[in-house]
Design an enzyme around this catalytic site. Structure first.
Site, mmCIF file in Angstrom:
data_model
loop_
_atom_site.group_PDB
_atom_site.id
_atom_site.type_symbol
_atom_site.label_atom_id
_atom_site.label_comp_id
_atom_site.label_asym_id
_atom_site.label_seq_id
_atom_site.Cartn_x
_atom_site.Cartn_y
_atom_site.Cartn_z
ATOM 1 C CD GLU A 271 -15.158 -7.631 28.861
ATOM 2 O OE1 GLU A 271 -14.071 -7.033 29.021
ATOM 3 O OE2 GLU A 271 -15.557 -8.523 29.635
ATOM 4 C CG HIS B 19 -22.850 -8.154 37.264
ATOM 5 N ND1 HIS B 19 -21.837 -7.353 37.700
ATOM 6 C CD2 HIS B 19 -22.253 -9.267 36.763
ATOM 7 C CE1 HIS B 19 -20.671 -7.969 37.499
ATOM 8 N NE2 HIS B 19 -20.901 -9.121 36.926
ATOM 9 C CD GLU C 188 -15.062 -11.852 28.949
ATOM 10 O OE1 GLU C 188 -15.737 -11.898 29.986
ATOM 11 O OE2 GLU C 188 -14.701 -10.780 28.409
ATOM 12 C CG ASP D 149 -24.428 -4.705 33.467
ATOM 13 O OD1 ASP D 149 -24.971 -3.895 34.215
ATOM 14 O OD2 ASP D 149 -24.993 -5.750 33.089
ATOM 15 C CG PHE D 150 -19.347 -7.200 31.358
ATOM 16 C CD1 PHE D 150 -19.627 -6.556 32.562
ATOM 17 C CD2 PHE D 150 -19.374 -8.584 31.330
ATOM 18 C CE1 PHE D 150 -19.944 -7.289 33.715
ATOM 19 C CE2 PHE D 150 -19.682 -9.319 32.472
ATOM 20 C CZ PHE D 150 -19.974 -8.663 33.662
ATOM 21 C CB ILE D 151 -21.881 -3.280 26.168
ATOM 22 C CG1 ILE D 151 -21.875 -3.450 24.665
ATOM 23 C CG2 ILE D 151 -22.501 -1.960 26.557
ATOM 24 C CD1 ILE D 151 -23.268 -3.608 24.077
#
Ligand SMILES: Cc1ncc(C[n+]2csc(CCOP(=O)(O)OP(=O)(O)O)c2C)c(N)n1
Ligand SMILES: [Mg+2]
Length: 756
Positions: free
Chosen positions: A491, A560, A460, A516-518
């Site tokens: 993701e 985050h 991104e 965190d977005f994992i």
């Protein structure tokens, strides 16, 4: 660099209409196809393929019920997702793609595997067939070789269902995870929808590698409602892919998920094909296909393959079909469907219909067709005996196939990016070479992209903007959109496509903005990236780097600021690195890109602005080797990533109190260099492990366990873990400060440890 299109405010009334999505337009028959040039032999090959699939699965029923008398003591374990009734779909589809094209498959994939093999073998030379058979073939004629190879194919497939060493995946995968990369089978997937991203990424790679191959993604109706389905459709249809993405999403709509009914229950659309209209102007060329007619499927897939090869992919096909049996053999079906419905589908049985046409067109007599069925049954019988007598894997080989021990060293000029493809020359950062960590990462990326043209970057906002933390700034200007591009906020698709692309020859470095977005991508990381090699018998190489970053200490709070490395270190099959210094950041990233395994590369947002000495010469830091960053004699402190800096500060300050601290930075978490830590603890007798993550379940617990197991007798005090509290990261400054291990907290713990 501005984009091709400006997005302008336009508020005049607009009505959006879609071109119609057509269903079941093919109404031809075998007679028409023969006139168009289909040979009788080709027609019979589809018939044989359908018979083979049905006989194969009838055998599974016998085996599961303990009714196969030739192996009286054999107990069939493993899944029984049968596709009896659906045979026209794989037979028609595989006959319509080329032998070099790729497929992905599902938990109901026996038919896909068998059919891919049947048509792949048909296209092979006698030499290639002999290689496939893999043993002495004497002076066998081409026909005999073909026959032997086909038997071998069924043998290996059944042996895999039996969990045998001779199976396609050496008994590591079983029936739900069959793959054979030699023939372009990228793997069946027992995670519903799990292969969407892989197929999409493999197709993107085919386009970038310019090899004219396409990918056929076999997928169930139930899977189309999974998040990765939407992410993948959108990824494949992104406007920036000017040649399209050569992928066919072939939905095998057998009307049900496990029991959830697509029409009238679990979706709001009557036909899944209509969803194609949501993804691009071409409706993804979506259409509905009669999946009970092998010729309809063949026709649709042939046209779809042409579209893909001419740069107009992706294509969505919805084949209507039906599984006669339950979801698995333990499902009796009565709870959710009627006998009448079942009978209506059996009345248009694909094998029966095609049989009639073959006889009517004089392609074979009734007797000949019967013979063919007996041949298929015999082939399966022989394969079952083979599998029953095949070898059980030796337990001592349990680690075999987990990680590749190869790298992409020594590519030479041939592998490098030619200067003619560069839009701009990369600038060398000069000066003292005390450079920022962020720049060290950037240099590693640029150097590896120059060195190896298969390295592509995506994620991104990483292209023209340079990423949320500016790490990839300037790379777009050098390499252009072919080599570094932005993705949608998807993701799961970012990782899934990375896996697929890596499996077929690219070396993607993908970015997840915050660790965190994992969690949005965990299936793709834990079930796909980590397992593809092992599950498929150690054959796949997945040279994928997942770059991500940890935050914290910035007031960004719960979503985050987490240090989620333990979420990835728990999956065998992944390597995990977390460099602290600029030197290690560059060297480890270069090593990760060259590694033939998936590597999760964790940066820290605070470390990005730390400076360090970085040489100009090419170097790598070996994965799996810790560094003693500061020598000491009283206490060993293990700290990585940003907390390395706090550990170093604590050590310096404690030196003033005459406490001598040795700081070990593991640099790599998996594989962990336990030896270096153990050696240090043997010397100091004390160990403090420092973690940004909450204490419960953190990676430090693993370090503590590993060390105490080896040096219990040398420990003078219990191992301490200085970690965050077991709460989500809070926002308020005093709370967040309390949450994270401060230098003072680290010092206190070291003081107490050495005093014990
Ligand atoms: C992510 C995930 N959710 C649920 C399951 C359990 N499950 C296995 S197969 C299946 C149904 C899948 O339906 P569909 O995609 O239509 O394929 P079909 O079984 O009909 O071939 C379910 C729910 C799973 N394996 N994976
Ligand atoms: Mg289904």
């Amino acid at each position: 660099m501005p984009r091709d299109i400006d997005v302008c405010p336009v508020f005049t009334p607009v009505e959006i209409t879609f071109p119609p999505v057509l269903l079941f337009q093919y109404q031809d028959d075998l007679g028409d196809e023969l006139k168009r040039g289909l040979s009788g032999e080709d027609a019979l090959s589809m018939y044989d393929c359908m018979l083979l699939i049905r006989e194969f699965e009838q055998m599974v029923i016998q085996l599961k019920g303990g009714k196969f008398e030739a192996l009286p003591d054999y107990k069939f374990i493993g899944a029984t997702h049968l596709s009896i009734g659906q045979e026209a779909v794989p037979a028609g589809a595989m006959s319509a793609i080329g032998p070099d094209d790729y497929i992905t498959s599902t938990h109901r994939g026996h038919g896909h595997s068998i059919a891919k093999g049947v048509f792949w073998l048909r296209a092979q030379s006698p030499e290639a067939l002999a290689r496939f058979i893999g043993r002495e073939v004497g002076d066998a004629s081409p026909d005999e070789l073909r026959e032997m190879a086909l038997q071998e194919h069924v043998n290996r497939t059944l042996a895999e269902l039996f969990g045998k060493e001779e199976g396609y995946c050496r008994g590591r995968g079983g029936g739900m995870h069959i793959a054979d990369f030699n023939m372009g089978h990228l793997g069946a997937n027992a995670i519903v929808g799990g292969s969407y991203g892989i197929a999409t990424g493999a197709a993107m790679a085919c386009d970038k590698l310019g090899n004219d191959r396409i990918v056929l993604c076999m997928i169930g109706d139930g899977a189309t409602n999974n998040g990765i389905a939407h992410e993948s459709y959108n990824f494949a249809a992104m406007d920036q892919f000017k040649n399209g993405t050569p992928v066919i999403y072939l939905i095998e709509n057998n009307q049900y998920g496990m029991t959830g009914q697509q029409q009238g229950e679990v979706t709001g659309v009557k036909y899944l094909a209509q969803r194609g209209a949501g993804y691009n102007e071409a409706n993804m060329h979506a259409e509905g296909v009669n999946g009970m007619d092998v010729l309809s499927v063949r026709d649709a897939v042939r046209r779809a393959a042409e579209l893909c090869r001419s740069g107009q992919g992706p294509v969505m096909l919805e084949c209507h079909t039906y599984r006669y049996m339950g979801h698995s053999l333990s499902d009796t079906r009565e709870a959710y469907r009627s006998k009448e419905e079942e009978q209506m589908w059996r009345d248009c049985d694909a094998i029966g219909q095609f049989h009639t046409q073959l006889a009517e067109q004089g392609i074979a007599t009734e007797d000949e067709l019967k013979d063919r069925q007996e041949q298929a049954a015999k082939r399966v019988y022989d394969a079952t005996i083979f599998a029953g007598n095949a070898t059980d894997p030796d337990p001592s080989t349990i680690y075999e196939g987990l990680l590749a021990d190869t790298t992409s060293e020594d590519l030479g000029e041939e592998g490098a990016t030619p200067e003619s493809e560069l839009l701009q020359k990369p600038k060398q950062r000069s000066g003292t070479r005390q450079i920022l960590y962020r720049h060290a990462v950037n240099e590693a990326l640029v150097e590896e992209m120059l060195r190896d043209r298969r390295v592509v970057l995506y994620g991104e906002d990483i292209a023209d903007y340079g990423g949320a933390f500016g790490v990839t700034r300037g790379i777009f200007e050098i390499f252009g959109r072919d080599r570094i591009f932005n993705t949608a906020i998807s993701e799961a698709a970012i990782i899934g496509t990375g896996v697929g692309a890596a499996m077929v020859g690219l070396r993607p470095v993908v970015e997840l903005m915050y660790i965190d977005f994992i969690l949005m991508a965990m299936d793709q990381i834990g079930n796909q990236a980590a397992k593809n090699r092992y599950m498929f018998g150690g054959k796949a190489k997945v040279p994928l780097v997942i770059r991500t970053s940890v935050g914290g200490g910035k007031g960004y709070a719960g979503q985050h600021s987490q240090s989620l490395e333990a979420v990835v270190t728990m999956f065998p099959g992944l390597k995990v690195v977390a460099p602290a210094t600029a030197y290690d950041a560059k060297g480890l990233l270069k090593a990760a890109i060259r590694d033939d395994n998936p590597v999760v590369y964790i940066e820290h947002q605070h470390a990005l602005t730390e400076r360090g000495e970085v040489p100009t010469e090419d170097y790598t830091v070996p994965i799996g080797v810790a560094r003693v960053a500061r020598e000491g004699t009283d206490c060993t402190v293990v700290a990585y990533s940003w907390l390395y800096y706090r550990a170093m500060e604590a050590a310096e300050r404690l030196a003033e109190e005459d406490i001598s601290v040795e700081v070990v930075d593991p640099r790599t978490l998996v594989p962990l260099d336990v030896d270096t830590i153990v050696k240090s603890v043997r010397k100091t007798g004390h160990l403090v492990v420092i973690q940004q993550a909450p204490e419960r379940g953190c990676f430090g617990e693993h370090i503590a366990y590993q060390v105490q197991e080896q040096v219990f007798a040398d420990l003078e005090s219990p191992v301490r873990i200085v970690a965050a509290h077991n709460v989500p990261p809070p926002m308020a400054e005093p709370l967040e400060e309390e949450h994270l291990p401060s230098v003072e907290k680290i010092m206190n713990n070291i003081r107490q440890t050495v005093a014990e």
